[in-house]
Design a protein around this motif. Structure first.
Motif, PDB file in Angstrom:
ATOM      1  N   ALA A   1      13.127 -19.682   5.094  1.00 44.46           N
ATOM      2  CA  ALA A   1      13.953 -18.208   4.918  1.00 44.46           C
ATOM      3  C   ALA A   1      13.639 -16.999   3.538  1.00 44.46           C
ATOM      4  N   VAL A   2      13.956 -18.214   2.030  1.00 46.49           N
ATOM      5  CA  VAL A   2      13.556 -17.945   1.155  1.00 46.49           C
ATOM      6  C   VAL A   2      11.795 -16.955   0.934  1.00 46.49           C
ATOM      7  N   GLN A   3      11.423 -18.286   1.668  1.00 48.27           N
ATOM      8  CA  GLN A   3       9.746 -17.793   1.165  1.00 48.27           C
ATOM      9  C   GLN A   3       9.636 -16.062   2.103  1.00 48.27           C
ATOM     10  N   ALA A   4      10.342 -16.179   3.370  1.00 53.73           N
ATOM     11  CA  ALA A   4       9.949 -15.473   3.566  1.00 53.73           C
ATOM     12  C   ALA A   4      10.201 -13.627   4.073  1.00 53.73           C
ATOM     13  N   ASP A   5      11.361 -13.633   2.965  1.00 49.79           N
ATOM     14  CA  ASP A   5      12.154 -12.918   2.202  1.00 49.79           C
ATOM     15  C   ASP A   5      11.417 -11.598   1.674  1.00 49.79           C
ATOM     16  N   VAL A   6      10.184 -12.992   0.957  1.00 47.37           N
ATOM     17  CA  VAL A   6       9.145 -12.291   0.655  1.00 47.37           C
ATOM     18  C   VAL A   6       8.723 -11.028   0.695  1.00 47.37           C
ATOM     19  N   VAL A   7       8.951  -9.915   0.642  1.00 53.32           N
ATOM     20  CA  VAL A   7       8.226  -8.709   1.954  1.00 53.32           C
ATOM     21  C   VAL A   7       6.895  -8.027   0.585  1.00 53.32           C
ATOM     22  N   GLN A   8       5.798  -7.859   1.303  1.00 52.74           N
ATOM     23  CA  GLN A   8       4.677  -6.952   0.231  1.00 52.74           C
ATOM     24  C   GLN A   8       4.782  -6.119   1.676  1.00 52.74           C
ATOM     25  N   ASP A   9       3.979  -5.028   0.660  1.00 53.69           N
ATOM     26  CA  ASP A   9       4.047  -3.244   1.107  1.00 53.69           C
ATOM     27  C   ASP A   9       2.831  -2.766   0.965  1.00 53.69           C
ATOM     28  N   PHE A  10       1.699  -2.876   1.454  1.00 48.01           N
ATOM     29  CA  PHE A  10       0.615  -2.184   0.172  1.00 48.01           C
ATOM     30  C   PHE A  10      -0.113  -1.358   0.599  1.00 48.01           C
ATOM     31  N   SER A  11       1.140  -0.116   1.355  1.00 48.58           N
ATOM     32  CA  SER A  11       0.479   1.145   1.595  1.00 48.58           C
ATOM     33  C   SER A  11       0.681   2.236   1.017  1.00 48.58           C
ATOM     34  N   SER A  12       1.614   1.651  -0.328  1.00 48.49           N
ATOM     35  CA  SER A  12       1.094   2.291  -1.594  1.00 48.49           C
ATOM     36  C   SER A  12      -0.241   1.984  -2.197  1.00 48.49           C
ATOM     37  N   CYS A  13      -1.419   1.414  -1.687  1.00 48.89           N
ATOM     38  CA  CYS A  13      -2.412   1.711  -2.338  1.00 48.89           C
ATOM     39  C   CYS A  13      -3.114   1.581  -1.127  1.00 48.89           C
ATOM     40  N   LEU A  14      -3.143   2.825   0.478  1.00 47.39           N
ATOM     41  CA  LEU A  14      -3.982   3.370   1.180  1.00 47.39           C
ATOM     42  C   LEU A  14      -4.980   3.512   0.598  1.00 47.39           C
ATOM     43  N   SER A  15      -5.259   4.532  -0.097  1.00 50.63           N
ATOM     44  CA  SER A  15      -6.274   5.681  -0.337  1.00 50.63           C
ATOM     45  C   SER A  15      -7.093   4.281  -1.590  1.00 50.63           C
ATOM     46  N   ASP A  16      -7.078   3.257  -2.018  1.00 50.55           N
ATOM     47  CA  ASP A  16      -7.734   2.458  -2.105  1.00 50.55           C
ATOM     48  C   ASP A  16      -8.160   0.610  -1.781  1.00 50.55           C
ATOM     49  N   PRO A  17      -8.370   0.732  -0.841  1.00 51.54           N
ATOM     50  CA  PRO A  17      -8.702  -0.584  -0.438  1.00 51.54           C
ATOM     51  C   PRO A  17      -8.776  -1.954  -1.377  1.00 51.54           C
ATOM     52  N   ARG A  18      -9.586  -1.966  -2.610  1.00 52.94           N
ATOM     53  CA  ARG A  18      -9.847  -2.507  -3.526  1.00 52.94           C
ATOM     54  C   ARG A  18      -8.270  -3.065  -4.661  1.00 52.94           C
ATOM     55  N   ALA A  19      -7.761  -2.104  -4.206  1.00 54.91           N
ATOM     56  CA  ALA A  19      -6.201  -2.158  -5.238  1.00 54.91           C
ATOM     57  C   ALA A  19      -5.324  -3.406  -4.297  1.00 54.91           C
ATOM     58  N   ALA A  20      -5.905  -2.609  -2.409  1.00 55.50           N
ATOM     59  CA  ALA A  20      -4.593  -3.097  -1.661  1.00 55.50           C
ATOM     60  C   ALA A  20      -4.850  -4.323  -1.700  1.00 55.50           C
ATOM     61  N   LEU A  21      -6.272  -4.840  -1.608  1.00 52.76           N
ATOM     62  CA  LEU A  21      -6.769  -6.342  -0.720  1.00 52.76           C
ATOM     63  C   LEU A  21      -6.660  -7.527  -2.399  1.00 52.76           C
ATOM     64  N   ARG A  22      -6.637  -6.519  -3.770  1.00 55.29           N
ATOM     65  CA  ARG A  22      -6.456  -7.017  -5.192  1.00 55.29           C
ATOM     66  C   ARG A  22      -5.007  -7.812  -4.680  1.00 55.29           C
ATOM     67  N   ALA A  23      -4.177  -6.672  -4.537  1.00 54.87           N
ATOM     68  CA  ALA A  23      -2.472  -6.653  -4.203  1.00 54.87           C
ATOM     69  C   ALA A  23      -2.217  -8.251  -3.667  1.00 54.87           C
ATOM     70  N   ALA A  24      -2.995  -8.152  -1.910  1.00 50.47           N
ATOM     71  CA  ALA A  24      -2.600  -9.439  -0.940  1.00 50.47           C
ATOM     72  C   ALA A  24      -3.098 -10.275  -1.281  1.00 50.47           C
ATOM     73  N   GLY A  25      -4.480 -10.025  -1.948  1.00 51.51           N
ATOM     74  CA  GLY A  25      -4.693 -11.779  -2.680  1.00 51.51           C
ATOM     75  C   GLY A  25      -3.926 -11.929  -3.201  1.00 51.51           C
ATOM     76  N   THR A  26      -3.674 -11.839  -4.093  1.00 47.08           N
ATOM     77  CA  THR A  26      -2.621 -11.794  -5.307  1.00 47.08           C
ATOM     78  C   THR A  26      -1.166 -12.516  -4.594  1.00 47.08           C
ATOM     79  N   HIS A  27      -0.765 -12.149  -3.857  1.00 44.54           N
ATOM     80  CA  HIS A  27       0.491 -12.429  -3.196  1.00 44.54           C
ATOM     81  C   HIS A  27       0.394 -13.615  -1.565  1.00 44.54           C
ATOM     82  N   ILE A  28      -0.916 -13.743  -1.785  1.00 46.34           N
ATOM     83  CA  ILE A  28      -1.297 -14.864  -1.076  1.00 46.34           C
ATOM     84  C   ILE A  28      -1.330 -16.070  -1.906  1.00 46.34           C
ATOM     85  N   LEU A  29      -2.437 -16.160  -2.858  1.00 43.04           N
ATOM     86  CA  LEU A  29      -2.359 -17.170  -3.418  1.00 43.04           C
ATOM     87  C   LEU A  29      -1.331 -17.906  -4.505  1.00 43.04           C
TER      88      LEU A  29
END
Length: 180
Positions: free
Chosen positions: A44-72
């Motif tokens: 439950a604690v793990q699931a509460d960590v919500v990531q919103d990549f919408s602030s990077c909508l205009s920069d796919p590389r930045a959004a994917l970097r943020a997503a990859g960092t979160h995933i790892l």
């Protein structure tokens, strides 16, 4: 989490928690119930960590970097590695455990990434027919061999440089396939 279900004794748990064994048994009449509650809480604690990549909508590389960092950060965390090991080891005894872990970790990340990718398709950044598959593929590209090295105790830690290298390559591979 440190010792797994079989090797963790109720005496050790009570000592670590700073309570008596009787107190533990008052709330959890069986070790199995205590184990499930600890695992459920961790998920439950793990699931509460919500990531919103919408602030990077205009920069796919930045959004994917943020997503990859979160995933790892989730997958390579002490909790993530220990919970994965325990979920696999105890799958027959605790069938719900694997489902909780999957829903709180991989499924949560998949939903967040799918939401971002759908917005990216709408904005013309990506051409993706199957958003769930694309999200899963990106997550797997980010994992590369990093998770397996920790799971099998080949490495005791993954450096920031290794994480960056893997995420950067995952982004390049992903964009080569899906960028519009």
């Amino acid at each position: 989490m440190q010792h797994g279900y079989e090797r963790a004794s109720v005496d050790d748990i009570a000592r670590t928690a700073g309570v008596s064994k009787a107190t533990l048994y008052r709330y959890f009449p069986e070790k199995r119930l205590l184990f499930m509650e600890v695992a459920k809480h961790g998920c439950a604690v793990q699931a509460d960590v919500v990531q919103d990549f919408s602030s990077c909508l205009s920069d796919p590389r930045a959004a994917l970097r943020a997503a990859g960092t979160h995933i790892l950060s989730v997958m390579l965390s002490d909790f993530g590695i220990r919970m994965f090991r325990i979920s696999v080891a105890e799958a027959e005894r605790f069938p719900d455990l694997g489902r909780w872990f999957y829903e709180s970790g991989p499924m949560t990340i998949r939903k967040q990434l799918t939401h971002y990718l759908a917005a990216g398709v709408e904005r013309g950044h990506f051409q993706i027919a199957d958003l769930n598959l694309a999200a899963d593929q990106f997550a797997e590209l980010c994992r590369a061999d990093l998770c397996l090295r920790l799971l099998f105790n080949i490495s005791s830690e993954i450096t920031d440089a290794e994480r960056t290298r893997v995420i950067d390559d995952a982004i390049e591979i992903f964009l080569a396939r899906y960028q519009a």
